[in-house]
Design a protein around this motif. Sequence first.
Motif, PDB file in Angstrom:
ATOM      1  N   PHE A  31      11.243  -7.413  -1.134  1.00 50.45           N
ATOM      2  CA  PHE A  31      12.678  -7.303  -1.395  1.00 50.45           C
ATOM      3  C   PHE A  31      13.037  -7.760  -2.806  1.00 50.45           C
ATOM      4  CE2 PHE A  31      12.997  -8.168   3.407  1.00 50.45           C
ATOM      5  CZ  PHE A  31      12.767  -6.829   3.689  1.00 50.45           C
ATOM      6  N   LEU A  32      12.402  -8.817  -3.279  1.00 48.43           N
ATOM      7  CA  LEU A  32      12.687  -9.299  -4.621  1.00 48.43           C
ATOM      8  C   LEU A  32      12.204  -8.311  -5.680  1.00 48.43           C
ATOM      9  CD1 LEU A  32      11.857 -13.077  -4.190  1.00 48.43           C
ATOM     10  CD2 LEU A  32      14.115 -12.064  -4.550  1.00 48.43           C
ATOM     11  N   SER A  33      11.066  -7.678  -5.434  1.00 46.23           N
ATOM     12  CA  SER A  33      10.581  -6.683  -6.391  1.00 46.23           C
ATOM     13  C   SER A  33      11.492  -5.464  -6.407  1.00 46.23           C
ATOM     14  CB  SER A  33       9.140  -6.272  -6.057  1.00 46.23           C
ATOM     15  OG  SER A  33       9.081  -5.585  -4.815  1.00 46.23           O
ATOM     16  N   SER A  34      12.054  -5.114  -5.263  1.00 42.17           N
ATOM     17  CA  SER A  34      12.994  -3.990  -5.211  1.00 42.17           C
ATOM     18  C   SER A  34      14.224  -4.294  -6.053  1.00 42.17           C
ATOM     19  CB  SER A  34      13.408  -3.719  -3.769  1.00 42.17           C
ATOM     20  OG  SER A  34      12.296  -3.347  -2.983  1.00 42.17           O
ATOM     21  N   THR A  35      14.697  -5.540  -5.962  1.00 37.24           N
ATOM     22  CA  THR A  35      15.859  -5.943  -6.749  1.00 37.24           C
ATOM     23  C   THR A  35      15.547  -5.933  -8.233  1.00 37.24           C
ATOM     24  OG1 THR A  35      16.571  -7.377  -4.937  1.00 37.24           O
ATOM     25  CG2 THR A  35      17.552  -7.778  -7.087  1.00 37.24           C
ATOM     26  N   ALA A  36      14.328  -6.357  -8.583  1.00 32.63           N
ATOM     27  CA  ALA A  36      13.951  -6.467  -9.999  1.00 32.63           C
ATOM     28  C   ALA A  36      13.891  -5.113 -10.694  1.00 32.63           C
ATOM     29  CB  ALA A  36      12.607  -7.172 -10.116  1.00 32.63           C
ATOM     30  N   VAL A  37      13.628  -4.058  -9.924  1.00 35.58           N
ATOM     31  CA  VAL A  37      13.535  -2.727 -10.549  1.00 35.58           C
ATOM     32  C   VAL A  37      14.761  -1.895 -10.214  1.00 35.58           C
ATOM     33  CG1 VAL A  37      11.033  -2.679 -10.696  1.00 35.58           C
ATOM     34  CG2 VAL A  37      12.135  -1.888  -8.594  1.00 35.58           C
ATOM     35  N   ASP A  38      15.901  -2.525 -10.263  1.00 33.44           N
ATOM     36  CA  ASP A  38      17.238  -1.929 -10.097  1.00 33.44           C
ATOM     37  C   ASP A  38      17.399  -1.091  -8.836  1.00 33.44           C
ATOM     38  OD1 ASP A  38      16.296   0.728 -10.701  1.00 33.44           O
ATOM     39  OD2 ASP A  38      16.654   0.420 -12.819  1.00 33.44           O
ATOM     40  N   GLY A  39      16.742  -1.509  -7.769  1.00 35.49           N
ATOM     41  CA  GLY A  39      16.960  -0.879  -6.477  1.00 35.49           C
ATOM     42  C   GLY A  39      16.319   0.469  -6.289  1.00 35.49           C
TER      43      GLY A  39
ATOM     44  N   ALA B  81      12.992   0.989  -6.204  1.00 34.24           N
ATOM     45  CA  ALA B  81      11.664   0.877  -5.601  1.00 34.24           C
ATOM     46  C   ALA B  81      11.686   1.456  -4.192  1.00 34.24           C
ATOM     47  CB  ALA B  81      11.228  -0.582  -5.558  1.00 34.24           C
ATOM     48  N   PRO B  82      10.597   2.104  -3.780  1.00 33.68           N
ATOM     49  CA  PRO B  82      10.526   2.700  -2.438  1.00 33.68           C
ATOM     50  C   PRO B  82      10.284   1.613  -1.385  1.00 33.68           C
ATOM     51  CG  PRO B  82       8.456   3.027  -3.594  1.00 33.68           C
ATOM     52  CD  PRO B  82       9.375   2.348  -4.571  1.00 33.68           C
ATOM     53  N   THR B  83      11.328   0.894  -1.029  1.00 28.93           N
ATOM     54  CA  THR B  83      11.185  -0.239  -0.118  1.00 28.93           C
ATOM     55  C   THR B  83      10.570   0.185   1.211  1.00 28.93           C
ATOM     56  OG1 THR B  83      13.108  -1.289  -1.139  1.00 28.93           O
ATOM     57  CG2 THR B  83      12.420  -2.122   1.019  1.00 28.93           C
ATOM     58  N   GLY B  84      11.031   1.305   1.753  1.00 28.88           N
ATOM     59  CA  GLY B  84      10.496   1.769   3.025  1.00 28.88           C
ATOM     60  C   GLY B  84       9.004   2.004   2.972  1.00 28.88           C
ATOM     61  N   ARG B  85       8.544   2.601   1.884  1.00 29.60           N
ATOM     62  CA  ARG B  85       7.108   2.849   1.703  1.00 29.60           C
ATOM     63  C   ARG B  85       6.332   1.531   1.661  1.00 29.60           C
ATOM     64  NH1 ARG B  85       2.297   5.431   2.172  1.00 29.60           N
ATOM     65  NH2 ARG B  85       1.062   5.346   0.263  1.00 29.60           N
ATOM     66  N   MET B  86       6.859   0.546   0.955  1.00 28.96           N
ATOM     67  CA  MET B  86       6.176  -0.743   0.865  1.00 28.96           C
ATOM     68  C   MET B  86       6.134  -1.452   2.223  1.00 28.96           C
ATOM     69  SD  MET B  86       7.128  -2.279  -2.895  1.00 28.96           S
ATOM     70  CE  MET B  86       8.904  -2.064  -2.801  1.00 28.96           C
ATOM     71  N   LEU B  87       7.189  -1.304   2.996  1.00 28.50           N
ATOM     72  CA  LEU B  87       7.203  -1.906   4.331  1.00 28.50           C
ATOM     73  C   LEU B  87       6.203  -1.203   5.252  1.00 28.50           C
ATOM     74  CD1 LEU B  87      11.032  -2.531   4.856  1.00 28.50           C
ATOM     75  CD2 LEU B  87       9.270  -4.185   4.185  1.00 28.50           C
ATOM     76  N   ASP B  88       6.081   0.114   5.103  1.00 22.88           N
ATOM     77  CA  ASP B  88       5.064   0.849   5.877  1.00 22.88           C
ATOM     78  C   ASP B  88       3.662   0.320   5.567  1.00 22.88           C
ATOM     79  OD1 ASP B  88       6.985   2.458   7.024  1.00 22.88           O
ATOM     80  OD2 ASP B  88       6.701   4.117   5.604  1.00 22.88           O
ATOM     81  N   LEU B  89       3.396   0.109   4.275  1.00 25.66           N
ATOM     82  CA  LEU B  89       2.081  -0.398   3.868  1.00 25.66           C
ATOM     83  C   LEU B  89       1.850  -1.803   4.405  1.00 25.66           C
ATOM     84  CD1 LEU B  89       2.023   0.871   0.167  1.00 25.66           C
ATOM     85  CD2 LEU B  89       0.638   1.720   2.072  1.00 25.66           C
TER      86      LEU B  89
END
Length: 207
Positions: free
Chosen positions: A174-182, A184-192
Amino acid sequence: MASPDSPTADGPSAAAGRPARADARRNRERLLAIARDAFAATDGTARLDAIAREAGVGIGTLYRHFPTREALVEAIYASELDAVVTSVPALLSELPPEAALRAWMDRYAAFFAAKRGISDTLRAGWASGAIATPATRERLTAAIGTILSAGVRTGSLRADVEPDEVTMMLLGVFLSSTAVDGTAPTGRMLDLLVDALRPPAGGDPRA
């Protein structure tokens, strides 16, 4: 002995009190829902009178429930956190543990995103003591632990992972998603992440 007209009697006055309390609860829930969206949309700068107006109540009603902006923000945070951590039993009753974990991660992601609009007020309130410091991490980690335990019992999730490790990994996502202005493929990272929590093929998940 109370007379039939006494407020303590189980008569007309008591009956009138119950709808009043129900109305107050509905007003509070509506104020919370509107305030949550308003703070998210305005990055924490929402006006309280506008929130009351949209909820269809007077500003006095808002202040009766939430005497300060900090009290309103604290209630929003507590309500959203409760919704996330108490969703686990229902998810596990409807889905296999690994699917329940993935669905719960989406709820946690939404909670994390919604918190951004009130983060400045929360931090200031925690620092000053105006807002009580919640046991957020402990409660979230306990929720994760419940799902992991269910997955270990069914053999669908690894037994060699601590709940707090998953908490830290989720915060990293979640913090990395915030750092790259939203973007980032959060869903993909959660799948991984869920894939990483599954037992290795041919291995013993209870080892």
